[in-house]
Motif scaffolding. Sequence first.
Motif, PDB file in Angstrom:
ATOM      1  N   ASN A 150       0.831  -1.209   0.000  1.00 59.62           N
ATOM      2  CA  ASN A 150       0.000   0.000   0.000  1.00 59.62           C
ATOM      3  C   ASN A 150       0.863   1.255   0.000  1.00 59.62           C
ATOM      4  OD1 ASN A 150       0.743  -0.875   2.485  1.00 59.62           O
ATOM      5  ND2 ASN A 150      -0.877   0.206   3.558  1.00 59.62           N
ATOM      6  N   ASP A 151       2.170   1.076   0.107  1.00 63.17           N
ATOM      7  CA  ASP A 151       3.059   2.220   0.173  1.00 63.17           C
ATOM      8  C   ASP A 151       4.444   1.882  -0.347  1.00 63.17           C
ATOM      9  OD1 ASP A 151       3.234   4.807   0.854  1.00 63.17           O
ATOM     10  OD2 ASP A 151       2.272   4.462   2.794  1.00 63.17           O
ATOM     11  N   LYS A 152       5.233   2.933  -0.625  1.00 61.71           N
ATOM     12  CA  LYS A 152       6.612   2.678  -1.054  1.00 61.71           C
ATOM     13  C   LYS A 152       7.445   2.305   0.168  1.00 61.71           C
ATOM     14  CE  LYS A 152       6.556   6.000  -4.777  1.00 61.71           C
ATOM     15  NZ  LYS A 152       7.047   7.278  -5.241  1.00 61.71           N
ATOM     16  N   HIS A 167      10.233   2.362   3.075  1.00 68.18           N
ATOM     17  CA  HIS A 167      11.048   3.386   3.722  1.00 68.18           C
ATOM     18  C   HIS A 167      12.209   2.709   4.439  1.00 68.18           C
ATOM     19  CE1 HIS A 167       9.251   2.391   7.579  1.00 68.18           C
ATOM     20  NE2 HIS A 167       8.037   2.671   7.129  1.00 68.18           N
ATOM     21  N   SER A 185      -6.131   1.063  -0.904  1.00 67.12           N
ATOM     22  CA  SER A 185      -5.137   1.886  -1.612  1.00 67.12           C
ATOM     23  C   SER A 185      -5.426   1.881  -3.101  1.00 67.12           C
ATOM     24  CB  SER A 185      -3.723   1.355  -1.409  1.00 67.12           C
ATOM     25  OG  SER A 185      -3.399   1.390  -0.067  1.00 67.12           O
ATOM     26  N   MET A 194       3.115  -1.240  -7.523  1.00 66.10           N
ATOM     27  CA  MET A 194       3.816  -0.972  -6.259  1.00 66.10           C
ATOM     28  C   MET A 194       5.017  -1.893  -6.057  1.00 66.10           C
ATOM     29  SD  MET A 194       2.411   1.608  -5.037  1.00 66.10           S
ATOM     30  CE  MET A 194       3.177   1.714  -3.443  1.00 66.10           C
ATOM     31  N   SER A 238       6.388   6.753   9.909  1.00 66.44           N
ATOM     32  CA  SER A 238       5.178   6.306   9.239  1.00 66.44           C
ATOM     33  C   SER A 238       4.668   7.406   8.331  1.00 66.44           C
ATOM     34  CB  SER A 238       4.103   5.888  10.238  1.00 66.44           C
ATOM     35  OG  SER A 238       3.488   7.030  10.764  1.00 66.44           O
ATOM     36  N   LYS A 239       3.895   6.976   7.340  1.00 64.84           N
ATOM     37  CA  LYS A 239       3.428   7.921   6.343  1.00 64.84           C
ATOM     38  C   LYS A 239       2.537   8.975   7.001  1.00 64.84           C
ATOM     39  CE  LYS A 239       1.063   7.925   1.980  1.00 64.84           C
ATOM     40  NZ  LYS A 239      -0.046   7.219   1.363  1.00 64.84           N
ATOM     41  N   SER A 240       1.682   8.511   7.967  1.00 61.13           N
ATOM     42  CA  SER A 240       0.736   9.457   8.544  1.00 61.13           C
ATOM     43  C   SER A 240       1.449  10.541   9.358  1.00 61.13           C
ATOM     44  CB  SER A 240      -0.314   8.730   9.376  1.00 61.13           C
ATOM     45  OG  SER A 240       0.321   7.848  10.247  1.00 61.13           O
ATOM     46  N   SER A 271      13.521   8.090   2.953  1.00 59.62           N
ATOM     47  CA  SER A 271      13.528   7.181   1.808  1.00 59.62           C
ATOM     48  C   SER A 271      14.933   6.622   1.611  1.00 59.62           C
ATOM     49  CB  SER A 271      13.077   7.943   0.565  1.00 59.62           C
ATOM     50  OG  SER A 271      13.817   7.500  -0.550  1.00 59.62           O
TER      51      SER A 271
END
Length: 627
Positions: free
Chosen positions: A17-19, A21, A61, A76, A301-303, A309
Amino acid sequence: MNNRKSFYVTTPIYYVNDKPHIGHAYTTILADVLSRFHRDKNDDTFFLTGTDEHGQKVQESAEARGIAPQEHCDNMVKHFKENWEKLNITNDFFIRTTFDFHKKTVQKILQQLWEKGEIYESEYGGYYCVGCERYYTEKELEDGKCPQHQKEPEYIKEKNYFFKMGKYQDWLINYIQLNPNFIQPEHRKNEVLGFLKNPLNDLCISRPKSRLKWGIELPFDNKYVTYVWFDALLNYVTGIGYGQDQEKFNKFWPANYHLIGKDIVTTHCVYWPTMMKAIGIPMPKTIYAHGWWLMDKAKMSKSLNNIVSPLDLIDTYGVDSVRYYLIRDMMLGQDSNFTEDNFTTRYNAELANDFGNLANRVTTLIKKNYDSVVPFPQETGDAENDLINTAKTLSDNVYKKIEDFKLNQATDEIISFIRSINKYMEITQPWKLVKTDKESTGTILYIATEALRLGAQLLHPIMPTKIESLLKALPLDDKKNKFSWGVLKPGEKIDAFDSLFPRIIKKKKPAPQKQKKPEINLITFEEVGRVNLITAKVLAAEQIPETNKLLKLSVDTGLEKRQIVAGIADHYSPEEILGKNIVIVANLQPAKIRGVESQGMLLAAKKGKKLRLITIDGDIAPGASVG
Ligand code: MSP
C-alpha cells in the motif's frame, strides 16, 4: 554427500500500500547481511523476501488510486524491487502472495485443515483495525483505540470461519519455554508468554466477499476470502517449495531466522506457530523481533510524515555507507533514532578516518616506495606478532557474534581491529622508516595491508561494493581460505583504486528563520486561465458499492447535469453533501474511477487527516465562474 550446512532467512513480506522506507529497508538489509555472511562461510543459503498483496489495506489503496487491486500491486511491487536492487539485496526469491502457486498451496492447506476439523463456521463480533488487518478484544485496546495505530477500530459482527487456535495454547506455552531460542530477544519472548496468560481465542480466518473481495477464495465456501495474515504467513513455506518442490523445502526448512519488527510479534509468535502445529510443519528455529527506527522519537510512518527514503539516502551517501550505518547503529532488539547527524558522524569517524585512511595510506606507500609491488615480509617482532595473532582469531570472534545475533558488536569488533592496525602504523611510522630501512618497512606494510585485507573481507557482507573494489585491487591467493592469514601475495602488483570513503562535510544548520514560507512553484497568469473553475450544486450523492472512500455525485453546472466521482466518503456522508454549492474543475478530461465515469473534479482543502469541501459563501447560481 553434500555436507554443507543450510541457512534459511526470511523478512516479513511488505504491504504494497506504500513505497518502502528505511524501516522496511532495515529488515531487508539485515537479512541480506546475514545471508552474505553465511554464503561467505560456504553455507547453502536461501534468503526470501517479498510482498503481501491481499487484504483490505491494499484494496483501499487501489480504490483511492482508482485502479484494480492487481494493477496496483503490479505497480507498487516495482518500488520494492527497485529499492532492493539499489541496496544490493541478494534475495534468492521474491515471493508475491498473488502468485498462482502460492494461492493454490494456501487453498490446499485450508482444505486439509477444514477436512481435519481444525476450521469451523460461526458468528463473531469484534473490533477490527484495518491498519493491523486484525481483530482486537476489548481488553487489548488502549482507551478504545488500536495500540499500534491509535485509531478507533470498527466493531464488526458477521458469520465467518475460525481456526481452532485456542486449543494449542498450552502446547505453545510449553514449546516457548522448552525452546529458549524460539522467540528472541528475551523481552519479546516474555511479552508473548505474558499475552498467553490470557485465554487464547480461536482465529477468524475468513472475510465475507461482501466486505472484502481482494483475497484468496476459501476452497470450501466461495462467498469468503482468506484472512490476509493466514495467507501471508504461509509465504515462508510456499516460498521454498512447500506443496510443490518437497526436496527444496526439506533442504531449507526449518528456517534459521524469521526476521520481523516488534510490531508483528503476535501474528508471528502466536498465530504462525499454532498454524504450523495444526498443519504438521516443524517450527522455525528463531523468530527474531528487532526494534523500530524512529525519527525524533516517533516510529517512521506515512501518517506522521517523517519517512526517510532509502533511495534519497543512497543518492546522497552511497549504498554501502547506508548499509553500514543501519547495521552498525541499531542495537538489535532495541529502538534506534535516525538522524543524518549521527549518520555523518559515524561515517566520518569509522569509514572515512579509520578504514578509508588506512586503505589509502598503505596502498599509497606501497605504490610510492615499492613500485606498486607488495613487499615480502621478513622477520617479525612483538608488535607484528600481536597484530597477526589478533587477526588469526578475528573471523571466529566475528562469526560467534553473528551466531549470537549481535551484528552491531560484530561490526564493532572489525572496526576495533582496523583501529589496532592504525595504531600499529602510528607506532612503527613506515613513512619515516622507509627513508632508512626499506626491508623492515616492507614487512610493516605487508602486515598492515594483509590485516586490512582480512578486516575488509569480514566487512564484505555489510559493504559489498566498496569492499569488492578494494579486494580487487590487491593481489590475492584464491586457493587459500579467505579468513586465514597470508592471502595477500607478496611480489605482485597492487592496482590503482579510488579513495574508499571521502569525508562528508557536514551541512551547517541554517540559522532559524523567523517565518518559514511555504515553497511555491510559480505559474503564469495564462496557466491559471487554463483551469476552468465553476460553481455547481450537488443534486444527488451515493456511495459507490464495494468501495469505502468513493462517492458518486450528480451536480448541476448551470448548463447540464454532470457525474463526479470523489474520494471523500471518509469525510462526508451522501446526506451531508446534498444541496451544497461547491467548486469544480469543469474542463478536466473525463476518467473512469472503479468503472464509474467522472466528469470533473471537486475542490477541497486538506490538512493531515482533515478534509473540507470548498463551498460558496452565500447565494449564486450554479455555473458561475470562479477566479
Ligand atoms: N505484511 C505484513 C507482514 C506479513 S509477514 C508474513 C506487514 N507489512 S509492513 O509493510 O507493514 O512491514 C512490516 C515490517 O517492516 C516490520 O515488521 C518491520 O520489519 C519493518 N518496519 C516497518 N517500519 C519500521 C520501522 N520504523 N523501523 C524498523 N522496521 C520497521 O506488517
